[in-house]
Design a protein around this motif. Structure first.
Motif, PDB file in Angstrom:
ATOM      1  N   LEU A 362       0.839  -1.194   0.000  1.00  0.00           N
ATOM      2  CA  LEU A 362       0.000   0.000   0.000  1.00  0.00           C
ATOM      3  C   LEU A 362       0.878   1.250   0.000  1.00  0.00           C
ATOM      4  CD1 LEU A 362      -2.672  -1.090   2.639  1.00  0.00           C
ATOM      5  CD2 LEU A 362      -2.811  -1.240   0.155  1.00  0.00           C
ATOM      6  N   LYS A 391      -8.359  -1.797   1.579  1.00  0.00           N
ATOM      7  CA  LYS A 391      -7.394  -0.926   0.896  1.00  0.00           C
ATOM      8  C   LYS A 391      -6.486  -1.692  -0.050  1.00  0.00           C
ATOM      9  CE  LYS A 391      -5.371   2.143   3.566  1.00  0.00           C
ATOM     10  NZ  LYS A 391      -4.677   2.711   4.735  1.00  0.00           N
ATOM     11  N   ASN A 392      -6.656  -3.014  -0.115  1.00  0.00           N
ATOM     12  CA  ASN A 392      -5.847  -3.859  -0.992  1.00  0.00           C
ATOM     13  C   ASN A 392      -6.632  -4.112  -2.283  1.00  0.00           C
ATOM     14  OD1 ASN A 392      -4.436  -5.950  -2.274  1.00  0.00           O
ATOM     15  ND2 ASN A 392      -3.798  -6.855  -0.337  1.00  0.00           N
TER      16      ASN A 392
END
Length: 734
Positions: A362, A391-392
């Motif tokens: 990230l 968030k991946n």
């Protein structure tokens, strides 16, 4: 080189002394060739030292007959073999057993292969029960307990609903707990669900069905009034739903914790093969369920009772409950050895320290939070764990791609037998058996082959996603085979008029001059095949007045049928019960390309699962699989059968009439069924292809220098640990 300090709390193991092998004495320059344990599992901490123990020192996993930890406290004080003492930092046993009962003979199974065997049996039973037996017997259950189609759909969906409810809890807490205990109790609950599912057979009265010989002939068609025909047996659907709910609860740990337990206890490049074998057993389970379930449906549900009825009769109810009894008992038995396994297998620590992180990087660096050894052990870390996964982008799009594939698999497994039954004019048991023969080599072979290819070409995460993309595109091209179809067998009053002409406006017209005096009722559907090659709604609708038995095959023969064309016959027209046999010339081609679609669909399953495990941090693997299963079931497993069922129902030309209410479909228009199947398949395959492309483009692997002791990875993703590191003792035996 300085020896890294071992953190017992983080790894769960400690060494009472350095792994110093004094036999033989080390040569000059080799004093540092000792095995160092990393302080973390994600590769961001000191890893394996550059040297490896000499091959003369036996590995802890060289022999399963010599466990690293024995149950006797006195024996724990005795150094193991060459002066190695392998104990748990938290006092946990590494021996296989139940509590203090850990006999030496059980340690033969205390290996990764032993775990794989028992998990394969469990996944086989789960697949055979949930995806095999239930899909095979659902029609019989509807008939036996007077269920509507939407009610049986609720029964099927109860499994996925239970899984969605339990996945977050099981994957989060089970991932940081004692995985074999979660697995064992889950298999036990699954077995109880199977026994509960069979319970209604023993709590209801005997099934009474009037044969077509009594009600089907012209002038003898009688039916109970609707008020009397209705029964309260439909209330048993709640028992079936509860049984399915227990199936879903019990199977939840199997495909989350079971996969990560295997992945943690074998070498990284062997993990896809182990997982492929595990999932192959899960695929062979439904195939066996179709075959065995179809065989049981040929046995009358009231075993030992003689009845004047053949399995081809639509009033026939087979012994649907036998399979659930056997699967339930087997699940209870197989849960016992699974409960006996330790939290970590002996010798597994060396594979943990060799692991190289391939987690998606990230931009804000927040993925490093998962490297904290205390991360994920409390409920307060749950929101942060979810946020890290959200968030991946690679993980998200792999989940979406899995959902599209799951939709196709769910629809295919539910309606595949029905598709074959309609296209090739087969009975329900014949279609289930036929579909089983198709799924065994295609589904099972594709699943195993996918894991084998990942291991053979030593693919990294990026290369694995590209393999998934190739498989999806291949199945997308093969799905165009549904442009072709087998023609419907002609059915008087349904697909054509009694005189052979087309039905005006496609409307149903079962009454003709030849059967107008028979008083036939539409409630009694018992198709017969006339000697003129045309199917009729029932012997009554064919105008048959007499029934006899064929001495050659024992089947009933309906004679003096006034509606059957006599111009080509020397005597009166006759008919036999059941559908007319289809002689479709397109059958081999259709089956061949269906095989290809199933093969490439399952070929991408293990690579996609492996990519999911590798694109997240080690400590989030179990939880990531749990979240993925929630997405897959919510967007794929639950709506999949509903979407396919709605599409296929649009092709129905003859609906069941249950006292004025529409029931299930009797006859489908084959051309429309193929067309709607093609549309649904194309939509989901195009979506799956798009999601894999985006996942591949957005994946950002960690740079080689970001992981101490990590290995340089090539651009094409074909590098592997073994290309740079010497082999550990006996690792080829894993």
């Amino acid at each position: 080189m300085a020896m890294p300090q071992n953190s017992a709390r983080e790894n769960g193991f400690c060494f009472a002394q350095p792994l110093d092998f004094s036999h033989p004495s080390p040569r000059p320059g080799e004093a540092g060739r000792t095995l160092a344990v990393a302080s973390g599992r994600d590769g961001h901490s000191p890893a394996l030292s550059n040297g490896i123990t000499s091959s003369g020192a036996p590995s802890p996993s060289d022999s399963c007959a010599q466990p690293l930890c024995t149950p006797s406290p006195a024996e724990e004080e005795t150094p193991f073999e060459e002066g190695i003492k392998y104990v748990s930092a938290e006092g946990e046993e590494l021996a296989c057993g139940w509590g203090g009962f850990t006999p030496g003979c059980l340690q033969l199974c205390n290996t990764s292969k032993g775990v794989l065997f028992f998990l394969c049996v469990a996944s086989f039973l789960q697949g055979m029960t949930v995806n095999g037996f239930i899909n095979t017997v659902i029609t019989s259950i509807e008939r036996r307990f007077d269920l509507r189609s939407y009610q049986s759909g609720l029964i099927a969906s109860s499994y996925d609903i239970a899984a969605c409810v339990c996945l977050t809890f099981v994957s989060y807490f089970g991932g940081n707990g004692h995985k074999p205990r979660w697995l064992g109790w889950g298999v036990l609950v699954m077995g109880l669900g199977s026994l509960l599912f069979a319970l209604p057979h023993f709590t209801t009265g005997q099934y009474e069905a009037r044969s077509a010989a009594q009600v089907g002939v012209c002038g003898g068609n009688q039916s109970l009034p609707c008020s009397q025909a209705a029964s309260s047996l439909s209330g048993y659907r709640f028992v079936f739903m509860l049984g399915q709910f227990l199936h879903g609860m019990g199977a939840t740990p199997l495909y989350t914790l079971g996969v990560t337990y295997l992945d943690e206890n074998v070498k990284t490049n062997y993990s896809p093969v182990y997982i492929a074998v595990f999932y192959t057993a899960a695929i062979l389970g439904p195939a066996a369920g179709y075959l065995v379930g179809g065989m049981f449906l040929n046995i009358y549900t009231e075993i030992g009772r003689e009845i004047d009825m053949a399995p081809e009769n639509t009033l026939w109810v087979g012994a649907w409950w036998i399979g659930f009894l056997g699967a339930g008992a087997a699940s209870l038995l197989i849960s016992i050895p699974i409960l006996g396994y330790p939290q970590r297998l002996p010798g597994s620590q060396r594979y943990i320290v060799m692991r190289v992180s391939e987690a998606h990087q990230l931009k804000d660096g927040s993925h490093k939070k998962a490297s904290d050894p205390d991360f994920g052990k409390t409920v307060k870390d749950l929101p942060r764990s979810v946020l890290l996964l959200l968030k991946n982008p690679t993980f998200i799009f792999l989940c979406l791609a899995g959902a599209t594939e799951a939709t196709l698999i769910a629809g295919m497994s539910t309606f595949g037998p029905k598709f074959l039954e309609s296209q090739f004019s087969l009975s329900a048991s014949e279609a289930a058996t036929f579909f089983g023969y198709l799924v065994v080599p295609a589904g099972g072979g594709g699943t195993f082959l996918g894991g084998f290819l990942v291991n053979k070409f030593k693919l990294r995460c990026s290369g694995i996603i590209k393999l998934c993309l190739l498989c999806t595109v291949s199945s997308l091209l093969a799905i165009f085979i549904f442009f072709i179809h087998c023609p419907n067998m002609p059915m008087a009053g349904v697909t054509q008029m009694y005189n052979g002409s087309a039905l005006p406006g496609g409307h149903l017209n079962l009454t003709a001059a030849c059967n107008a005096q028979c008083g036939c009722l539409q409630h009694t559907y018992s198709p017969v095949c006339g000697t003129d090659g045309i199917m009729y709604y029932s012997p009554c609708h064919a105008g048959c007045t007499k029934v006899s038995e064929n001495l050659r095959n024992g089947k009933k023969v309906y004679q003096e049928c006034s509606c059957i064309d006599r111009t080509l016959l020397s005597g009166p027209g006759s008919a036999e019960p059941g559908k007319c046999t289809s002689s479709c010339e397109k059958r081999p081609l259709l089956l061949c390309f269906m095989f290809v679609v199933i093969l490439f669909t399952f070929l991408s399953s293990i690579p996609a699962l492996t990519a999911t495990l590798r694109c997240v941090s080690d400590r989030q693997r179990s939880f990531a699989l749990g979240i993925q299963w929630i997405v897959v079931r919510t967007l794929g497993g639950i709506p999949g059968p509903i979407a396919f069922g709605s599409m296929i129902d649009k092709s129905c030309v003859l609906w069941q009439d249950q006292c004025g209410e529409q029931g299930s479909c009797y006859v489908y228009q084959n051309s429309a069924m193929s067309r709607y199947t093609l549309v649904a398949g194309l939509v989901y395959k195009v979506l799956g292809t798009t999601f894999f492309i985006v996942a591949c483009l957005l994946y950002k692997p960690p740079p080689p220098e970001s992981v101490p002791g990590s290995l340089d990875t090539s651009e094409n993703g074909t590098s592997d640990l073994q290309e740079h590191k010497p082999s550990l003792p006996a690792e080829e035996d894993i």
